[in-house]
Design a protein around this motif. Structure first.
Motif, PDB file in Angstrom:
ATOM      1  N   PHE A 240       0.851  -1.184   0.000  1.00  0.00           N
ATOM      2  CA  PHE A 240       0.000   0.000   0.000  1.00  0.00           C
ATOM      3  C   PHE A 240       0.888   1.235   0.000  1.00  0.00           C
ATOM      4  O   PHE A 240       1.914   1.283   0.691  1.00  0.00           O
ATOM      5  CB  PHE A 240      -0.896   0.022   1.245  1.00  0.00           C
ATOM      6  CG  PHE A 240      -1.861  -1.131   1.331  1.00  0.00           C
ATOM      7  CD1 PHE A 240      -3.190  -0.970   0.944  1.00  0.00           C
ATOM      8  CD2 PHE A 240      -1.451  -2.373   1.817  1.00  0.00           C
ATOM      9  CE1 PHE A 240      -4.087  -2.024   1.035  1.00  0.00           C
ATOM     10  CE2 PHE A 240      -2.346  -3.429   1.909  1.00  0.00           C
ATOM     11  CZ  PHE A 240      -3.669  -3.258   1.514  1.00  0.00           C
ATOM     12  N   THR A 241       0.517   2.251  -0.732  1.00  0.00           N
ATOM     13  CA  THR A 241       1.320   3.469  -0.809  1.00  0.00           C
ATOM     14  C   THR A 241       1.253   4.285   0.479  1.00  0.00           C
ATOM     15  O   THR A 241       2.118   5.127   0.731  1.00  0.00           O
ATOM     16  CB  THR A 241       0.864   4.354  -1.982  1.00  0.00           C
ATOM     17  OG1 THR A 241      -0.518   4.686  -1.817  1.00  0.00           O
ATOM     18  CG2 THR A 241       1.052   3.616  -3.307  1.00  0.00           C
ATOM     19  N   SER A 242       0.247   4.036   1.304  1.00  0.00           N
ATOM     20  CA  SER A 242       0.091   4.750   2.573  1.00  0.00           C
ATOM     21  C   SER A 242      -0.857   3.960   3.456  1.00  0.00           C
ATOM     22  O   SER A 242      -1.469   2.977   3.018  1.00  0.00           O
ATOM     23  CB  SER A 242      -0.454   6.159   2.350  1.00  0.00           C
ATOM     24  OG  SER A 242      -1.793   6.092   1.885  1.00  0.00           O
TER      25      SER A 242
ATOM     26  N   SER B  17      -3.681   4.922   4.320  1.00  0.00           N
ATOM     27  CA  SER B  17      -5.059   5.159   3.868  1.00  0.00           C
ATOM     28  C   SER B  17      -5.349   4.569   2.495  1.00  0.00           C
ATOM     29  O   SER B  17      -6.481   4.628   2.016  1.00  0.00           O
ATOM     30  CB  SER B  17      -5.351   6.665   3.859  1.00  0.00           C
ATOM     31  OG  SER B  17      -4.456   7.341   2.996  1.00  0.00           O
ATOM     32  N   ASP B  18      -4.318   4.002   1.845  1.00  0.00           N
ATOM     33  CA  ASP B  18      -4.482   3.442   0.502  1.00  0.00           C
ATOM     34  C   ASP B  18      -5.342   2.175   0.551  1.00  0.00           C
ATOM     35  O   ASP B  18      -5.150   1.316   1.403  1.00  0.00           O
ATOM     36  CB  ASP B  18      -3.097   3.116  -0.069  1.00  0.00           C
ATOM     37  CG  ASP B  18      -3.162   2.487  -1.458  1.00  0.00           C
ATOM     38  OD1 ASP B  18      -4.185   2.654  -2.141  1.00  0.00           O
ATOM     39  OD2 ASP B  18      -2.174   1.825  -1.838  1.00  0.00           O
ATOM     40  N   ASP B  19      -6.283   2.072  -0.377  1.00  0.00           N
ATOM     41  CA  ASP B  19      -7.138   0.882  -0.451  1.00  0.00           C
ATOM     42  C   ASP B  19      -6.968   0.114  -1.755  1.00  0.00           C
ATOM     43  O   ASP B  19      -7.759  -0.783  -2.055  1.00  0.00           O
ATOM     44  CB  ASP B  19      -8.621   1.288  -0.299  1.00  0.00           C
ATOM     45  CG  ASP B  19      -8.968   1.687   1.129  1.00  0.00           C
ATOM     46  OD1 ASP B  19      -8.457   1.029   2.062  1.00  0.00           O
ATOM     47  OD2 ASP B  19      -9.709   2.671   1.308  1.00  0.00           O
ATOM     48  N   SER B  20      -5.948   0.472  -2.556  1.00  0.00           N
ATOM     49  CA  SER B  20      -5.728  -0.199  -3.841  1.00  0.00           C
ATOM     50  C   SER B  20      -4.283  -0.692  -3.919  1.00  0.00           C
ATOM     51  O   SER B  20      -3.441  -0.075  -4.580  1.00  0.00           O
ATOM     52  CB  SER B  20      -6.032   0.758  -4.998  1.00  0.00           C
ATOM     53  OG  SER B  20      -7.369   1.227  -4.931  1.00  0.00           O
ATOM     54  N   PRO B  21      -3.982  -1.800  -3.254  1.00  0.00           N
ATOM     55  CA  PRO B  21      -2.589  -2.257  -3.190  1.00  0.00           C
ATOM     56  C   PRO B  21      -2.130  -2.941  -4.466  1.00  0.00           C
ATOM     57  O   PRO B  21      -2.927  -3.435  -5.261  1.00  0.00           O
ATOM     58  CB  PRO B  21      -2.620  -3.259  -2.034  1.00  0.00           C
ATOM     59  CG  PRO B  21      -4.009  -3.841  -2.098  1.00  0.00           C
ATOM     60  CD  PRO B  21      -4.891  -2.683  -2.492  1.00  0.00           C
TER      61      PRO B  21
END
Length: 479
Positions: free
Chosen positions: A236-238, A240-244
């Motif tokens: 995950f980019t952060s 809060s990211d939900d699109s790994p």
């Protein structure tokens, strides 16, 4: 002890409460639901306090070596009502973690932020805050004696906790350097530990800690079973990211981009020629010289009068990586193969021998065991491959693929420092043909899929040597 030394010695990057709260909230979103939360180095307690809020029914246990930190945490906890929190003063390296975890039943979450410091850095400080020295990952040969045996203390600590949890179902949520997190995942796969879920979530270490490193939250859910399945995990980019994206292992290789890897995996094999690193001597001020109008100057700014017999043109990694022209630099090459007798230099080039003897105290005291061959003024990274006139080179420190053709200078092969990897050829046409193959979309596409660009030295010989340029599909000739 100075405050700055203490911070380095204990890897003291205290986690901001806001980050600890964001981590715990994300764990709840992932469905992590522990009965006990264990924080092995709790510091002033950001994770203890955040966990108390996000996991109100869990029992929280914190350990810390610094009494003053525990006093601060006890005061903070005294201001709020929370579930039972146990705090213990403990030196991580003296604690019996197998015994400690045996006291707690049910699912455990190992949570926190382990020290961001290497064993070499602590050794340089003369610190006692170290695990017992051992080659704990089982490196062999040159890797064990020339750098790979150095490790992040957090790596050792987390593996100690994982070993203590053998056979149990549990979760790990730990802030680590990203490279260390990947090493942990590699260990878990190698040991065949059953993983229900694995993820790396990037964090902004500069903003959160003022540290210029790539750092992440490592999440691991282990099921207590053995597994032979290749490990795949999410990136995950952060928080809060939900699109790994998905990362995993193929053929024993850690792969950053599984989609690209599968597209170009037909190139996996062995490099037709082994990629070598440049010359290693650990004495650049003595062994590396620059030609000026006055003559040859060493790293001490001294004018040096020696024969050209053992002098070879030198290009540093920065020269190769930035496409610089040769900068009139030379290096002394005292051997043609590792372990070769060097005493003949006294006869063949007496001024060179006299120069080396002038700095014998420094050269003879180089610490690494790779110089303990019994031959004075030894170097490493040398063999017949180093004297072929044509070579393709790349700097391992640069964050891009930039292969460069390097030819001889004044009829001598160009030498490189040990940040450069290269293959060498007798004929220019052979080097040109291979350069065309390794500059192809296939070859660079596969390398791009298995190189992790956030690492300090992203390009490694171990990666280059796994790709077979001879398998590149050349376009059909026309006519």
């Amino acid at each position: 002890m100075s405050t700055s030394r203490s911070k380095v010695e204990f890897g003291d990057f205290q986690t901001p409460l806001s980050l600890a709260q964001a981590v715990c909230a994300r764990l709840v979103k992932f469905g992590v639901s522990p009965e006990t939360i264990l924080e092995p180095t709790c510091g002033v307690g950001a994770f203890v306090r955040a966990a108390a809020k996000e996991f109100p029914v869990a029992h929280i246990v914190g350990f810390e070596i610094n009494d003053s930190y525990l006093d601060v945490l006890r005061e903070e906890l005294g201001r709020s009502e929370s579930q039972t929190v146990e705090l213990h003063r403990a030196d991580f390296f003296d604690a019996d973690w197998s015994r400690i975890v045996s006291f707690y039943k049910g699912r455990i979450l190992i949570l926190g932020n382990l020290p961001w410091v290497t064993s070499a850095a602590l050794g340089a400080l003369g610190s006692d805050n170290l695990p017992q020295k051992s080659n704990f990952l089982g490196h062999k040969g040159f890797d064990a004696i020339s750098g790979k045996a150095n490790f992040d203390i957090s790596e050792w600590m987390l593996l100690a906790l994982i070993r203590a949890m053998e056979g149990r179902e549990y979760d790990v949520a730990m802030l680590l350097k990203t490279a260390t997190a990947r090493k942990i995942l590699g260990f878990v796969e190698k040991q065949g530990l059953g993983v229900s879920r694995a993820a790396i979530m990037n964090i902004d270490a500069k903003r959160e800690f003022g540290a210029s490193v790539d750092a992440s939250l490592l999440l691991l859910s282990l099921n207590g079973k053995n597994s032979c399945d290749p490990l795949e995990y999410e990136v995950f980019t952060s928080l809060s990211d939900d699109s790994p994206s998905r990362v995993g292992h193929r053929y024993g290789i850690m792969v950053r981009d599984l989609v690209s890897f599968d597209k170009y995996s037909h190139l996996i094999g062995s490099s037709p020629q082994k990629w070598r690193s440049g010359v290693k001597h650990d004495a650049s001020s003595i062994m590396e010289l620059t030609r000026t109008e006055k003559g040859l100057i060493n790293g001490f700014g001294e004018l040096v009068d020696i024969e050209s017999t053992y002098l070879y043109p030198l290009m540093k990694g920065s020269d190769v990586g930035s496409n610089r022209v040769w900068r009139e630099k030379f290096t002394l090459v005292t051997q043609t193969r590792t372990g070769e007798d060097t005493s003949h230099i006294r006869r063949d080039a007496p001024k060179t021998w006299s120069y080396l003897e002038r700095y014998a105290k420094v050269l003879d005291s180089r610490g690494s065991s790779i110089y303990a061959s019994g031959q004075r003024f030894s170097i490493f990274g040398i063999g017949d491959y180093a004297f072929r006139p044509w070579r393709i080179a790349i700097c391992g420190l640069y964050k891009k693929l930039n292969f460069r053709l390097v030819g001889p200078i004044s009829e001598k092969a160009v030498m490189f420092d040990d940040t450069v990897y290269y293959v060498s050829f007798e004929a220019e046409e052979d080097a040109m043909r291979v350069l065309e193959e390794i500059s192809s979309d296939e070859y660079e596409g596969l390398l791009g899929a298995i190189i992790f660009w956030d690492e300090k030295r992203p390009i490694k010989s171990s990666i280059l040597n796994k790709v077979d340029w001879a398998k590149v599909i050349r376009p059909a000739s026309i006519g």
